[in-house]
Motif scaffolding. Structure first.
Motif: not given
Length: 156
Positions: A52-65
């Motif tokens: 799920l974390a990887k999928a969110l990153i792939d969907k452009k979740a801000p990694v340093d939020a």
């Protein structure tokens, strides 16, 4: 509001398909926070929902939020010793030396909680071991104060 609560509930339970569907229908949810200030990525990381974390990153979740304490997902996975997600975060631009509200970096956090393997991983990826938190302590000083020999050996 109910959609946001349901969305975060699906993240916490690790329902990857439901989370993907939410983001597809409401892409802005990737930038929301829950009542505790957790972003979707921070929450997924905290609960070790790696896919799920990887999928969110792939969907452009801000990694340093940041959450309400200023912690990023990388700081959280450093505490949890989750190198799989840490590597994915770093490969997608996460700042390895980002500090939370107390000046704690991922390396310092891993050192404070005796996560020797994570300390080695972060050092190998270029973490700065000279950075100090708001108490003026480095990762090494935290490890020394607790007697974490494995962590100390990597930091020396």
């Amino acid at each position: 509001m109910e959609n946001v609560e349901t969305f975060f509930s699906k993240i916490q339970s690790g329902n990857l398909e439901a989370v993907k569907a939410f983001i597809e229908d409401q892409p802005e949810l990737i930038h929301t926070t829950d009542a505790r200030g957790f972003t979707p990525l921070i929450l997924a990381s905290y609960f070790d929902k790696n896919d799920l974390a990887k999928a969110l990153i792939d969907k452009k979740a801000p990694v340093d939020a940041r959450d309400a304490m200023g912690n990023t997902a990388l700081i959280g996975v450093a505490f949890k010793d989750n190198q799989e997600v840490a590597k994915y975060l770093l490969n997608h631009g996460a700042d390895i030396n980002e500090k939370n509200n107390h000046g704690v970096t991922p390396l310092i956090f891993a050192s404070m909680y005796d996560k020797a393997n994570m300390v080695k991983f972060l050092l190998d990826k270029g973490a700065d071991k000279t950075l100090r938190d708001h108490e003026g302590k480095t990762a090494l000083q935290h490890a020394e104060s607790e007697g974490f020999e494995g962590v100390i050996s990597y930091l020396l």
